[in-house]
Scaffold this active site. Structure first.
Site, mmCIF file in Angstrom:
data_model
loop_
_atom_site.group_PDB
_atom_site.id
_atom_site.type_symbol
_atom_site.label_atom_id
_atom_site.label_comp_id
_atom_site.label_asym_id
_atom_site.label_seq_id
_atom_site.Cartn_x
_atom_site.Cartn_y
_atom_site.Cartn_z
ATOM 1 N N HIS A 89 29.452 35.041 35.991
ATOM 2 C CA HIS A 89 30.329 35.964 35.760
ATOM 3 C C HIS A 89 31.725 35.469 35.496
ATOM 4 O O HIS A 89 32.383 36.241 34.605
ATOM 5 C CB HIS A 89 30.196 37.152 36.794
ATOM 6 N N ASP A 137 23.517 34.761 39.456
ATOM 7 C CA ASP A 137 24.766 34.604 39.224
ATOM 8 C C ASP A 137 25.276 33.136 39.249
ATOM 9 O O ASP A 137 26.148 32.637 39.989
ATOM 10 C CB ASP A 137 25.831 35.557 39.895
ATOM 11 N N SER A 232 35.664 33.703 43.295
ATOM 12 C CA SER A 232 34.411 33.566 42.697
ATOM 13 C C SER A 232 34.062 32.211 42.155
ATOM 14 O O SER A 232 34.894 31.700 41.560
ATOM 15 C CB SER A 232 34.309 34.671 41.507
ATOM 16 N N GLY A 233 32.615 31.818 42.273
ATOM 17 C CA GLY A 233 32.168 30.570 41.682
ATOM 18 C C GLY A 233 32.505 29.481 42.974
ATOM 19 O O GLY A 233 31.762 28.170 42.658
#
Length: 281
Positions: A89, A137, A232-233
């Protein structure tokens, strides 16, 4: 498109043999002892503690047009190709030319002598990623040039193929928000989080939101500590085999540090075969 189909074929054929946990990965060269990290510390904060500088030297800051958007983990592929493992994402719907990857950085507000900024050649998203459900994801960013691994502040991470262990205390690092709706952190932060069972995660989020095939969750049910926006990530890591091993990728959650709402992570074991196929094609 042809290259993408070839990668998917390799992934489905499961004939790839490589090692995402090579000797020397998941360790640091600044003398930090991972066994000194807290096992349980339930202070009511989101941002955690300041990490010892460069104790997680595979950690990457992903900047889109000069602004921090996500984190990631440095991996090495075949033929001297270099990648950053991150969340799908983060890069979905973006252009590779808009991104730069900063490695060897602790304070993102500074131009540190230990750090370097590398352009992005391309990004590939897991073929089973669903932007509406966040299933799988997972994404890989290929760097346009090799990082300077001779520096003690930069090293590769280990991706674990093992299933997460319920109750195991693992760790998340990032420069994301230190409180829900607050500011990002200039310096790298770390939090510890116990892994919850798949049944607990399913009961909390529902089977139509939490997909056990590609997700794991971790955190304190009473809330208080969590990854947040712009983390995120980044990696969810556990100390195993005398090194840090990545078992998940920061994906999504309901708020930051809210009660009965642990963080949800893309499962590294679910994506490991595809990651191997792509970085070794």
């Amino acid at each position: 498109m042809l290259a993408h189909l070839c990668v998917v074929f390799l992934y489905l054929a499961s004939g790839v043999s490589s090692d995402l946990s090579p000797p020397g990965c998941g360790i640091n060269d600044v003398g930090f002892d991972y066994t000194t990290l807290p096992k349980v510390n339930k202070r009511r904060i989101v941002g955690g503690e300041i990490a010892t500088p460069h104790s997680f030297p595979w950690m990457a800051a992903l900047e889109n047009r000069g602004v921090l958007h996500c984190g990631g983990s440095l991996l090495r592929g075949s033929s001297d190709r270099w990648f950053v493992l991150t969340a799908a994402h983060c890069v979905h719907g973006t252009s590779a030319s808009d991104w730069k990857v900063r490695l060897g950085v602790h304070d993102i507000s500074q131009t540190e002598s230990s750090s370097e900024s590398i352009d992005v050649r391309t990004a590939l998203i897991h073929p089973q990623y669903d932007s509406s459900t966040f299933e799988y994801d997972i994404a890989l960013i290929e760097l346009s040039s090799a990082p300077q691994l001779s520096r003690p502040e930069i090293n590769i991470g280990c991706v674990s193929g093992d299933i997460s262990k319920v109750g195991e205390v693992c760790y998340v690092v990032g420069w994301g928000l230190t409180s829900s709706g607050g500011d990002t952190s200039d310096v790298l932060q770390i939090i510890e989080k116990p892994v919850l069972s798949q049944a607990q995660c399913r009961d909390i989020f529902g089977s139509n939101t939490f997909y056990e095939s590609s997700m794991i969750c971790a955190g304190f049910l009473e809330g208080g500590k969590d990854s947040c926006t712009r983390d995120s990530g980044g990696p969810l890591m556990c100390y195993r085999n005398n090194r840090m091993e990545i078992i998940g990728i920061v994906s999504w959650g309901n708020g930051c540090g809210e009660p009965n709402s642990p963080g949800v992570y893309a499962s590294a074991s679910a994506g490991k075969q595809w990651i191997e196929a792509y970085i070794n094609e």
